[in-house]
Write an enzyme that holds these catalytic residues in place. Structure first.
Site, PDB file in Angstrom:
ATOM      1  N   LEU A   1       0.875  -1.180   0.000  1.00 42.81           N
ATOM      2  CA  LEU A   1       0.000   0.000   0.000  1.00 42.81           C
ATOM      3  C   LEU A   1       0.906   1.222   0.000  1.00 42.81           C
ATOM      4  CD1 LEU A   1      -2.851   0.691   2.606  1.00 42.81           C
ATOM      5  CD2 LEU A   1      -0.842   2.175   2.503  1.00 42.81           C
ATOM      6  N   ASN A   2       0.545   2.243  -0.791  1.00 45.08           N
ATOM      7  CA  ASN A   2       1.232   3.529  -0.575  1.00 45.08           C
ATOM      8  C   ASN A   2       0.226   4.672  -0.528  1.00 45.08           C
ATOM      9  OD1 ASN A   2       1.613   2.659  -3.425  1.00 45.08           O
ATOM     10  ND2 ASN A   2       2.615   4.630  -3.718  1.00 45.08           N
ATOM     11  N   ASP A   3       0.375   5.713  -1.276  1.00 44.97           N
ATOM     12  CA  ASP A   3      -0.361   6.959  -1.059  1.00 44.97           C
ATOM     13  C   ASP A   3      -1.874   6.798  -0.853  1.00 44.97           C
ATOM     14  OD1 ASP A   3       2.128   7.558  -2.102  1.00 44.97           O
ATOM     15  OD2 ASP A   3       1.384   8.894  -3.666  1.00 44.97           O
TER      16      ASP A   3
ATOM     17  N   ASP B   1       0.184  13.642  -9.425  1.00 46.39           N
ATOM     18  CA  ASP B   1      -0.512  13.790  -8.142  1.00 46.39           C
ATOM     19  C   ASP B   1      -1.446  14.999  -8.103  1.00 46.39           C
ATOM     20  OD1 ASP B   1       1.253  11.718  -7.538  1.00 46.39           O
ATOM     21  OD2 ASP B   1       2.601  12.969  -6.361  1.00 46.39           O
TER      22      ASP B   1
END
Lengths: 490, 490
Positions: free
Chosen positions: B45-47, B167
């Site tokens: 999992l990241n952002d 992003d």
């Protein structure tokens, strides 16, 4: 989708990860999903298996078909727990990947032997012409969670039974291992339980013979037989499919019964001083219960909440069924009682007490709660569970504490399982007596312990999660507490 | 396994269900696994992405690679919540299945528009020669959870930036939509934030220009930029990779900073009256935080607990990282404060109070708990978290409430993330003052709110779950309460 034979028996590695992720998301987000019971991550769950104490933890497995609400290719999924309430899911433990269990790693049991857990289960094998051969198989689970199957079956199908020969319960008595199996006699296609014994779990296993009970007919097949000691009382728990109603009255498509006796003769395989054949659970949905005696002798029970040959409303969300909470079994006043285990109270959130002339216990308690209530004697009324604001949608518990009766009615709770085997179940109670209930809701599951577990009624219901009231239909002399219950992860 | 490029970019439907089930079981049974935070079902999992309020619920997504602890082919997994604490996992929402996001559905944000949730995110595309092109993409999530991608990118890479352009944070101000993007300037390979605006979320999007801040150098790339209003104060939250230590001191491999000002001029893209660039979190592991202003104006924040280019001890169990708890942001005494959301108290189990000269708060509280403690002024000592019986293994919080200092030391807590960016973090506190801590443990995650959220320290630690004590190293004048915390399912 249509569950063709080919679809049901596709190997697990022939499904893609993406398909599984979608099925899991659908199950997880289902409003009916259980939050503190053992439930399938996706697909269908059925029998509890291998319920045991191993390596300092409680262990249970369940029969799993992860790819839909169908009885497809079955595996065992393993869970462990420190307290019989909080479970950790260790994933698939027994895959149907040998020739002997090519069409399903079917039900069985487990027992700790020398630091490993021995699993004894039924391998379901079918030939090219779809002829079935059941094998009773063995496997070792080590402390790192690795499963090693024995190369050869422990017990082959004897000539005296048909292809219906399965569900070994393994236990130790005196100086020998025993396995109790469900079977269908070849001669007359009637159900029976067969006892085997062996000097070691790995064999050689030899037939002791059919269990002799004072019952004329056990129907056409006995599934999931168990023999345990409940505070010293030998107790059979089993599922006699097609049991004549004359033997014991039941309303579910298949019954889950128990029978106690004064003594069990292991050499003669005879239950002596047998009492009455009795429904294990007064609800709509208990089957395939598995029990075992823990190292301290206490008997524990866990059940599949679901039945063979039934369709449930969550089928269209591609998942089905759950396990019951674990129950502790005891003899009280000469009767079997079933009680929640002690750690169930660890799920309780803030306590809400009530007493007096009570009507609405809570308008917005939700459907993840425990209720402990004593309803005073000599009253009639209805206790609504998971009720809408206008009370038109609910599970109804209609009580008469004068005549002594409790009717559980799920007709107004929403979509029903099919085929319909009635929307009410009626429990006889002591007349002119207080009624004590301890009741658990988990979104689509209700478990009702009546009078300290003298009776238990377990059932699914499928109503909107917006129906959050817990209430009587009129002012009722009652007292008790309710608690919202915490989630438990798996 | 070795994460070759081919392995990292294999399509999700090219993994088998069986592989995924094994990875999920390994993650679920990991002793370090989180029990009340958002965590990966498997893999990395990241952002946090798309943090928003939609259809009467809180929504958050996370960047997911489900097949191992590697930054492989990324998708968005969606969760929803009624209270920002209890989350339901709806599974993969945005798959990398178009030409524009062929090598990853990278980070972005979301905003409700006319009953649907609009997702704006970066599609990561690579050519056959592995040249990267970033596309800013749009998609609609409807109320039934279906995602429909727009056919064409919303914003193409401008000539002024390198391939590092990603992003987007989407928000509405006045009568226009804005998107704030992180970028690397083409001319000098330095980081910047770019503002775009549009009359509708679907475009046309036009460049307003680079955000003008009174900072000489934002490093070589700005990731995950946010502009929010905290009680009316314009606040940038962003990750300036390679930020010179002269601009603001930090110890993590990459910083997550915030910068507040008196006013933000949308036409000129200028932050006026800017204060000091400040570390968002004083711990070891916060990055890629995402914030948004809810419909009532309140600012909420959630973070990836994990950092790029770092390895964590759970990597060998094929899973990594989690999200932080959600924090509510406010201005108090002219300063940004971060507080747990109100519903965090709903996880509390029985309260245990303590006061006086306290040494052992609990010998066996476990590692799933909340502690609220006030340590009186003018004392030195150590508060041990997740401590062994002999206190040799623990997370140490060394306090000096005379001089005013708190040192968080995870050196003795077990295996460390690599590369090593120091095992201590030091917080300056008011001298000669009581120290108020509100602290959460979740098996391998600690979140420490200092003095009502004036500072927060978030970090992972990896110790045996048998280390269950919460204790001071000596009698300490302190008072407070602790609670074990309930699980929350996903």
């Amino acid at each position: 989708m249509e569950w063709t034979r080919a679809a049901r028996y596709r190997a697990y590695d022939q499904y893609s990860a993406l398909e599984l992720m979608k099925l899991q998301a659908q199950a997880t987000a289902s409003p009916a999903q259980l939050h503190y019971h053992i439930r399938p991550q996706s697909g269908l769950l059925n029998d509890p298996n291998g319920f045991s104490y191993f390596n300092g933890e409680w262990t249970v497995f369940y029969q799993s078909f992860p790819f839909g609400a169908a009885h497809g290719l079955k595996s065992w999924v393993r869970l462990s727990s420190p307290d019989l309430v909080h479970w950790t899911n260790h994933g698939v433990a027994v895959l149907p990947d040998s020739d002997f269990d090519s069409h399903g790693a079917y039900s069985g049991s487990a027992h700790e032997v020398d630091g490993k857990l021995f699993l004894m289960y039924t391998g379901n094998h079918r030939d090219a012409d779809w002829t079935r051969t059941p094998y009773q198989l063995g496997a070792w689970l080590d402390q790192d969670g690795r499963v090693t199957k024995l190369a050869q079956p422990l017990i082959d199908q004897p000539e005296t039974v048909t292809e219906h020969f399965r569900d070994p319960q393994l236990f130790f008595h005196g100086d020998r291992w025993y396995a109790l199996l469900g079977a269908q006699r070849a001669t007359d296609q009637r159900g029976e339980m067969l006892l085997y014994s062996a000097p070691a779990v790995t064999g050689p296993w030899t037939a002791v013979g059919p269990i002799k009970l004072p019952l004329a007919d056990l129907g056409y097949m006995v599934e999931c037989p168990n023999l345990i000691s409940v505070d010293g009382v030998p107790t059979f728990v089993f599922c006699p499919q097609g049991l004549p109603q004359a033997a014991a009255s039941y309303q579910n498509i298949y019954p889950n019964m128990y029978l106690q006796g004064k003594d069990f003769d292991y050499q003669a395989a005879t239950l002596e001083g047998a009492g009455e054949l009795t429904n294990l659970d007064e609800g709509f949905d208990v089957y395939a219960s598995q029990t075992f005696n823990a190292p301290d002798g206490t008997a524990y029970l866990i059940s599949w909440v679901g039945l063979p040959d039934m369709a449930y409303p969550t089928d269209e969300q591609n998942w089905a069924n759950c396990l019951s909470q674990v129950k502790e079994l005891h003899q009280v006043d000469g009767q079997l009682v079933q009680q929640p285990v002690a750690a169930m109270t660890s799920l309780r959130q803030e306590e809400h007490r009530f007493a007096g002339e009570v009507e609405t216990i809570t308008p917005d308690g939700g459907q993840q709660l425990e209720l402990a209530v004593t309803i005073a004697a000599n009253q009639q009324g209805t206790l609504y569970l998971a009720a809408s604001v206008d009370r038109k949608q609910s599970v109804q518990l209609r009580f008469d504490t004068a005549a002594g009766e409790l009717v559980i009615d799920r007709a107004t709770s929403g979509p029903q399982p099919t085929p319909d085997h009635g929307t009410t179940r009626t429990l006889k109670l002591p007349a002119k007596a207080d009624l004590k209930l301890r009741l658990f809701l988990d979104h689509s599951l209700a478990e009702v312990f009546v009078n300290d577990g003298r009776q238990v009624a377990t059932f699914r219901y499928f109503t909107s999660q917006e129906n959050t009231a817990l209430a009587f239909d009129r002012p009722t002399t009652a007292s008790g507490s309710w608690w919202q219950l915490a989630d438990q992860n798996q």
